[in-house]
Motif scaffolding. Structure first.
Motif, short mmCIF file in Angstrom:
data_model
loop_
_atom_site.label_atom_id
_atom_site.label_comp_id
_atom_site.label_asym_id
_atom_site.label_seq_id
_atom_site.Cartn_x
_atom_site.Cartn_y
_atom_site.Cartn_z
N SER A 28 -16.46 14.20 -19.48
CA SER A 28 -15.93 15.28 -18.67
C SER A 28 -15.78 14.81 -17.23
O SER A 28 -16.72 14.29 -16.64
CB SER A 28 -16.86 16.49 -18.72
OG SER A 28 -16.46 17.46 -17.76
N SER A 32 -18.65 14.16 -12.55
CA SER A 32 -19.17 12.90 -13.06
C SER A 32 -19.17 11.84 -11.97
O SER A 32 -18.42 11.93 -11.00
CB SER A 32 -18.32 12.40 -14.23
OG SER A 32 -18.52 13.22 -15.38
N GLU A 100 -22.29 11.97 -16.50
CA GLU A 100 -21.97 13.37 -16.23
C GLU A 100 -23.13 13.97 -15.45
O GLU A 100 -24.27 13.91 -15.91
CB GLU A 100 -21.72 14.13 -17.52
CG GLU A 100 -20.47 13.67 -18.26
CD GLU A 100 -20.19 14.48 -19.51
OE1 GLU A 100 -20.98 15.38 -19.83
OE2 GLU A 100 -19.17 14.20 -20.18
#
Length: 127
Positions: A28, A32, A100
């Motif tokens: 994602s 991040s 992340e």
């Protein structure tokens, strides 16, 4: 599953340029950290550059400031490392790493902060 694949390593002359690519899947990009590290023979792995996707902030190691630029291609989920004015001491295997954050703080230049790593690409700079 997060996968990172580096490419673009090569042999270049002193003062030359290279662009490394890190193709990322399964991560994602909302919040991040994506970093480049390098490891020369007999030396510890060191942080080169990092980009924080949530704020588009970038961080650089002292030895590469002003010469290297990290950037992100949102459309292709790629992260790049543009390396200019290369020196023989830049010779190393370069690794892409990612994490992340989910709102967590992190220290960008520390290897243990990153659970996901690529296989590395060799950069050699001749003198």
């Amino acid at each position: 599953q997060v996968q990172l694949v580096e490419s673009g390593g090569d042999l270049v002359q002193n003062g030359g340029s290279l662009r490394l690519s890190c193709a990322i899947s399964g991560l994602s990009f909302d919040d991040s950290a994506i970093a480049w590290f390098r490891q020369a023979p007999g030396k510890e792995r060191e942080g080169v550059a990092c980009i924080w996707t949530k704020r588009s902030l970038t961080y650089y190691g002292d030895s590469v400031k002003g010469r290297f630029t990290i950037s992100r291609d949102n459309a292709n989920s790629n992260v790049y490392l543009q390396m200019n004015s290369l020196k023989p001491e830049d010779t190393a295997v370069y690794f892409c790493a990612a994490r992340e954050l989910h709102g967590s703080r992190w220290y960008w230049g520390i290897t243990v902060e990153y659970p996901h790593w690529g296989q590395g690409t060799q950069v050699s700079v001749s003198s």
